[in-house]
Design a protein around this motif. Structure first.
Motif, PDB file in Angstrom:
ATOM      1  N   ASN A   9      24.776  32.042  -4.599  1.00 19.16           N
ATOM      2  CA  ASN A   9      25.245  33.223  -3.863  1.00 19.16           C
ATOM      3  C   ASN A   9      24.308  34.415  -4.019  1.00 19.16           C
ATOM      4  OD1 ASN A   9      26.998  34.759  -2.256  1.00 19.16           O
ATOM      5  ND2 ASN A   9      28.053  35.560  -4.066  1.00 19.16           N
ATOM      6  N   LEU A  10      23.023  34.161  -3.842  1.00 19.50           N
ATOM      7  CA  LEU A  10      22.037  35.212  -4.109  1.00 19.50           C
ATOM      8  C   LEU A  10      21.946  36.225  -2.967  1.00 19.50           C
ATOM      9  CD1 LEU A  10      19.890  35.886  -6.334  1.00 19.50           C
ATOM     10  CD2 LEU A  10      18.219  34.895  -4.778  1.00 19.50           C
ATOM     11  N   HIS A  11      22.147  37.477  -3.353  1.00 23.46           N
ATOM     12  CA  HIS A  11      21.971  38.595  -2.421  1.00 23.46           C
ATOM     13  C   HIS A  11      20.820  39.438  -2.949  1.00 23.46           C
ATOM     14  CE1 HIS A  11      25.868  38.402  -0.081  1.00 23.46           C
ATOM     15  NE2 HIS A  11      26.075  37.525  -1.046  1.00 23.46           N
ATOM     16  N   ILE A  19      18.335  41.758   2.406  1.00 21.72           N
ATOM     17  CA  ILE A  19      17.514  40.739   3.085  1.00 21.72           C
ATOM     18  C   ILE A  19      18.157  39.362   2.900  1.00 21.72           C
ATOM     19  CG2 ILE A  19      15.211  39.715   3.299  1.00 21.72           C
ATOM     20  CD1 ILE A  19      15.072  42.683   3.859  1.00 21.72           C
ATOM     21  N   LEU A  20      18.479  39.014   1.670  1.00 25.22           N
ATOM     22  CA  LEU A  20      19.158  37.730   1.437  1.00 25.22           C
ATOM     23  C   LEU A  20      20.654  37.982   1.317  1.00 25.22           C
ATOM     24  CD1 LEU A  20      16.881  35.785  -1.078  1.00 25.22           C
ATOM     25  CD2 LEU A  20      16.814  35.829   1.426  1.00 25.22           C
ATOM     26  N   LYS A  21      21.414  37.162   2.051  1.00 28.58           N
ATOM     27  CA  LYS A  21      22.851  37.438   2.192  1.00 28.58           C
ATOM     28  C   LYS A  21      23.712  36.291   1.686  1.00 28.58           C
ATOM     29  CE  LYS A  21      21.506  40.258   6.092  1.00 28.58           C
ATOM     30  NZ  LYS A  21      21.227  40.263   7.525  1.00 28.58           N
ATOM     31  N   GLY A  22      23.399  35.810   0.491  1.00 27.44           N
ATOM     32  CA  GLY A  22      24.197  34.741  -0.096  1.00 27.44           C
ATOM     33  C   GLY A  22      23.513  33.394   0.050  1.00 27.44           C
ATOM     34  N   VAL A  23      22.518  33.147  -0.796  1.00 26.67           N
ATOM     35  CA  VAL A  23      21.764  31.890  -0.722  1.00 26.67           C
ATOM     36  C   VAL A  23      22.153  30.989  -1.893  1.00 26.67           C
ATOM     37  CG1 VAL A  23      19.450  30.868  -0.889  1.00 26.67           C
ATOM     38  CG2 VAL A  23      19.817  32.926   0.502  1.00 26.67           C
ATOM     39  N   ASP A  24      22.463  29.743  -1.578  1.00 26.94           N
ATOM     40  CA  ASP A  24      22.721  28.724  -2.594  1.00 26.94           C
ATOM     41  C   ASP A  24      21.660  27.640  -2.464  1.00 26.94           C
ATOM     42  OD1 ASP A  24      25.553  29.248  -3.807  1.00 26.94           O
ATOM     43  OD2 ASP A  24      25.771  29.592  -1.656  1.00 26.94           O
ATOM     44  N   LEU A  25      21.028  27.315  -3.564  1.00 25.31           N
ATOM     45  CA  LEU A  25      19.986  26.287  -3.525  1.00 25.31           C
ATOM     46  C   LEU A  25      19.791  25.731  -4.930  1.00 25.31           C
ATOM     47  CD1 LEU A  25      17.827  24.968  -1.689  1.00 25.31           C
ATOM     48  CD2 LEU A  25      16.314  26.840  -2.250  1.00 25.31           C
ATOM     49  N   GLN A 226      17.828  34.661   9.101  1.00 23.29           N
ATOM     50  CA  GLN A 226      18.462  35.960   8.827  1.00 23.29           C
ATOM     51  C   GLN A 226      19.034  36.050   7.406  1.00 23.29           C
ATOM     52  OE1 GLN A 226      19.283  38.590  11.291  1.00 23.29           O
ATOM     53  NE2 GLN A 226      17.849  37.695  12.711  1.00 23.29           N
ATOM     54  N   GLY A 227      18.251  35.559   6.436  1.00 25.01           N
ATOM     55  CA  GLY A 227      18.649  35.719   5.038  1.00 25.01           C
ATOM     56  C   GLY A 227      19.707  34.756   4.537  1.00 25.01           C
ATOM     57  N   ARG A 228      19.965  33.707   5.310  1.00 23.62           N
ATOM     58  CA  ARG A 228      20.931  32.694   4.873  1.00 23.62           C
ATOM     59  C   ARG A 228      20.350  31.310   5.124  1.00 23.62           C
ATOM     60  NH1 ARG A 228      24.200  36.422   7.789  1.00 23.62           N
ATOM     61  NH2 ARG A 228      25.950  37.224   6.575  1.00 23.62           N
ATOM     62  N   ILE A 229      20.750  30.343   4.300  1.00 24.79           N
ATOM     63  CA  ILE A 229      20.396  28.954   4.603  1.00 24.79           C
ATOM     64  C   ILE A 229      21.459  28.440   5.549  1.00 24.79           C
ATOM     65  CG2 ILE A 229      20.186  26.625   3.663  1.00 24.79           C
ATOM     66  CD1 ILE A 229      18.836  27.929   1.221  1.00 24.79           C
ATOM     67  N   VAL A 230      21.056  28.124   6.771  1.00 25.11           N
ATOM     68  CA  VAL A 230      22.031  27.766   7.802  1.00 25.11           C
ATOM     69  C   VAL A 230      22.065  26.268   8.099  1.00 25.11           C
ATOM     70  CG1 VAL A 230      22.075  30.044   8.895  1.00 25.11           C
ATOM     71  CG2 VAL A 230      20.379  28.358   9.651  1.00 25.11           C
ATOM     72  N   GLU A 231      20.982  25.586   7.820  1.00 29.47           N
ATOM     73  CA  GLU A 231      20.942  24.140   8.092  1.00 29.47           C
ATOM     74  C   GLU A 231      20.341  23.450   6.876  1.00 29.47           C
ATOM     75  OE1 GLU A 231      21.512  22.090  11.031  1.00 29.47           O
ATOM     76  OE2 GLU A 231      22.556  23.789  11.945  1.00 29.47           O
ATOM     77  N   GLU A 232      20.910  22.280   6.537  1.00 26.57           N
ATOM     78  CA  GLU A 232      20.355  21.484   5.451  1.00 26.57           C
ATOM     79  C   GLU A 232      20.365  20.024   5.849  1.00 26.57           C
ATOM     80  OE1 GLU A 232      21.032  23.568   1.285  1.00 26.57           O
ATOM     81  OE2 GLU A 232      22.944  23.174   2.273  1.00 26.57           O
ATOM     82  N   GLY A 233      19.377  19.305   5.399  1.00 20.34           N
ATOM     83  CA  GLY A 233      19.331  17.886   5.727  1.00 20.34           C
ATOM     84  C   GLY A 233      18.174  17.211   5.017  1.00 20.34           C
ATOM     85  N   GLY A 234      17.822  16.059   5.529  1.00 17.38           N
ATOM     86  CA  GLY A 234      16.706  15.318   4.968  1.00 17.38           C
ATOM     87  C   GLY A 234      15.441  15.590   5.760  1.00 17.38           C
TER      88      GLY A 234
END
Ligand SMILES: Nc1ncnc2c1ncn2[C@@H]1O[C@H](COP(=O)(O)OP(=O)(O)O)[C@@H](O)[C@H]1O
Ligand SMILES: [Mg+2]
Length: 259
Positions: A9-11, A19-25, A226-234
């Motif tokens: 949940n990185l802001h 700039i970053l609005k809640g990133v999980d990785l 826009q500061g979020r991870i919106v798509e994830e895949g292989g």
């Protein structure tokens, strides 16, 4: 237990602007991840936040390396713990050769692993460095040059990969390692990274340049918008972007714009 970098949940704000609005990785040892996205989507901001760059303020969320709070670690502590950020030392260091720099960095890392470590001797280090340079197809004269002084874009990247090879980190974040490289240099750097990838190394490659990923073949692909991870895949997600670009991402997530 395998080494893991967790971003939750990185802001992140720069000059009060979020700039970053809640990133999980999460990146584990042995995994190869790619973070993709258009220019300005926030990829480098993520890398700078992990690095602890003072202009990038973490306003919410956390970054953990093996359960430890990365945000409370000094930059050199992060490096000694086994977290590698490719642009850690981007500027020229007058009077310091590549070899001396790498030896100092390696000794610091070894001491962190074992406080009793007396450091690597010069002949022993020379042998190690020669082996790594040979492996990465770097010209031996490179070792005697002053770090980043008059280096071309490709040479800077080679120095970074060489640094990574010598330091033997557990998790590496490589930002735009492909930018400004011609196709041959790109291949050399990618092959260098590839040769280092293995069960003991997790990598997050940040790029907007999908061609690079044909060499690296990431298992996990994340797309930022826009500061979020919106798509994830292989890897198929990277292929989709290669074929279709980012327009579909912008259309699909247009509602997030400006939010
Ligand atoms: N130091 C900075 N000062 C002001 N704005 C910044 C700074 N760094 C990044 N930004 C802004 O943050 C956004 C994301 O930038 P960045 O993380 O560099 O994206 P990317 O690496 O995906 O191209 C952009 O809108 C950029 O203008
Ligand atoms: Mg960037």
């Amino acid at each position: 237990m395998s080494v893991v970098l967790e971003i939750r949940n990185l802001h992140v704000s720069v000059d009060e602007k979020e700039i970053l609005k809640g990133v999980d990785l999460t990146v584990r040892e042995g995994e190869v991840h790619a973070l993709m996205g258009r220019n300005g989507s926030g990829k480098s901001t993520l890398a700078y936040a992990v690095m602890g760059h003072p202009s990038y303020e973490v306003t919410e969320g956390e970054i953990l390396f093996n359960g430890e709070n990365v945000l409370e670690m000094e930059a050199d502590e992060r490096s000694r713990a086994g977290l590698f950020l490719a642009f850690q030392y981007p500027t020229a260091i007058p009077g310091v050769t590549v070899a001396n720099f790498l030896r100092a960095a390696l000794n610091a890392r070894r001491k962190a692993v074992d406080p009793q470590d007396k450091g690597i001797s010069i002949p022993e280090f020379r042998k190690l460095l020669m082996a790594k340079m040979n492996f990465l197809k770097v010209d031996p004269s490179f070792a005697g040059r002053y770090l980043n002084e008059g280096f071309s874009g490709g040479e800077k990247k080679r120095a970074e990969i060489l640094q990574m090879a010598v330091l033997d980190p557990r998790i590496a974040i490589l930002d735009e390692t492909d930018s400004g490289l011609d196709i041959d240099a790109l291949r050399v750097v990618a092959e260098g990274i590839n040769s280092l990838i293995g069960p003991k190394l997790g990598v997050l490659v940040i790029t907007h340049y999908e061609q690079f990923l044909n060499y690296i073949k990431p298992e996990f692909v994340h797309v930022m918008f826009q500061g979020r991870i919106v798509e994830e895949g292989g890897f198929d997600l990277a292929e989709k972007i290669q074929e279709q670009g980012y327009d579909w991402v912008a259309e699909k997530y247009a509602a997030l714009e400006g939010k």
